[in-house]
Design an enzyme around this catalytic site. Sequence first.
Site, short mmCIF file in Angstrom:
data_model
loop_
_atom_site.label_atom_id
_atom_site.label_comp_id
_atom_site.label_asym_id
_atom_site.label_seq_id
_atom_site.Cartn_x
_atom_site.Cartn_y
_atom_site.Cartn_z
CD GLU A 123 -3.01 -1.18 1.99
OE1 GLU A 123 -3.24 -0.16 2.64
OE2 GLU A 123 -3.82 -2.10 1.81
CB CYS A 195 2.68 7.20 3.31
SG CYS A 195 3.13 6.04 4.62
CB CYS A 202 5.78 -5.21 9.34
SG CYS A 202 7.12 -4.50 10.34
CB CYS A 206 4.14 -2.09 16.46
SG CYS A 206 5.86 -1.73 16.08
CB CYS A 209 1.06 -1.65 13.68
SG CYS A 209 1.37 -1.60 11.92
CB CYS A 429 -0.22 6.51 11.26
SG CYS A 429 0.77 7.76 10.48
S1 SF4 Z 1 4.36 0.17 13.15
FE1 SF4 Z 1 3.70 -1.61 11.93
S2 SF4 Z 1 4.79 -1.45 9.98
FE2 SF4 Z 1 5.84 -0.09 11.46
S3 SF4 Z 1 7.48 -1.36 12.35
FE3 SF4 Z 1 5.70 -1.57 13.72
S4 SF4 Z 1 4.61 -3.42 12.95
FE4 SF4 Z 1 6.05 -2.75 11.34
#
Ligand code: SF4
Length: 438
Positions: A123, A195, A202, A206, A209, A429
Amino acid sequence: MLNKAMSNDPSQLVQLDAGNAAAESPAHSVVEKKALFGLDAEQLKELMAGLGEPAWRGRQLAQAVYHQRVADVEAITTLAKSLRRRLAEAGWEVGRARIAQVFRSIDGTERYLVECGGALTVETVWMPEGDGGEAGDGSDSGNLQGRDAEPLGAPPFPRSSAERMGSHKSQPESARNAIAVAEKGGQNWSRATICVSSQVGCAVNCQFCLTAKLGLQRNLTAGEIAGQVVSVLDRQGVEVGRDRVNLVFMGMGEPFLNYSSFMGAVRLLVSEVGLSPQRMTVSTSGIVPGIERFAEEPAEMRPKLAISLNAPNDEVREQIMPINRKWNIEAVMDAVRQVKLRPRERVTFEYVLLGGVTDRPEHAHQVARLARRTGLPVKVNLIAWNPGPGILYAMPAAGSVEAFRATLAGEGIATYVRRPRGRDIFAACGQLKRTVER
Ligand code: SF4
């Protein structure tokens, strides 16, 4: 290199041409497809030399692919027809990342699904007028008429339509570009931010996220990362050198866990496309070896640095960012201190406010102390957490974002509030997850 394939959901995503071509071509004529996009000027010169052509032909190729944004070898009219044919016969195509689907927010933000091989898409997000996160970072990129930040609660950029665009699969690229420009009604933005994603999914996990829910599926190549940018520049009719466009490497993925490709893309975007690294910001969750490597990059090729801090101390950070167990805040700051900042440049601390978790008044004081302790010129970008399916955090309470900002500002820390962009299309975000709405 971009492979050509179908998505899992053919009603939503576009089937790419080369997959069809391979299926329909007689076996003897099937050649492996190779992408020109992603090769730098030197590599393009070598390619031309391999075909018995002078080196300056490589420069012509780079001009066509990166400056003129030509997406088809046959359309590179600076090359003789016979040379274009030889390139095609050898399997060379432009092979730039292609926008398969567009979602448009009521605030003018556009979220793109960009094809990157197999069933995988990443994306990329276009934010006309940015989101306020560019302000006060030591460049002129975010500052308009001396105004550093958008006030909290500023109205979204006015757009006439809340229309969701849907697939553009039946339209040739030139038609799509024309439509895009027409939709803009001429250029009705004074600056914009793109962006960019660096990985499919990933691994950093986190907890707040959406992208983390995908896990890591694949690293993107330098060409795929730069290709997202060029495809969006093309769609929006951006004139490099005239228009104020910032890049933030804050989309899907952790750029410093795909370091070579990320920096390869930066080099292409600076050297070949002509964008300024001072209008680029890379955000890392705190990958210390990556930050140390980044500190070695020459100033003329280095984007600005943002640390995705998100917590006032190690205890809270470990809960919401497991990566903190490997590299705690102090280790990250030690690495950041190795980066030689340009005059007026500041390091950005990105800080997501999670209701009841990271948004308390005492947290603001702790962040201010932490920022001072680093001894670095820093600014803090506050981001009210954007909700996403399956993530059990709460948005910060009304008023707590402004209170947090005021506390930090009162302690002398430059602090800005990033306006949420494209929440309604999952473009904000932490919301990027290859979401396909119907
Ligand atoms: S915020 Fe999301 S995309 Fe960014 S490093 Fe953490 S898990 Fe990965």
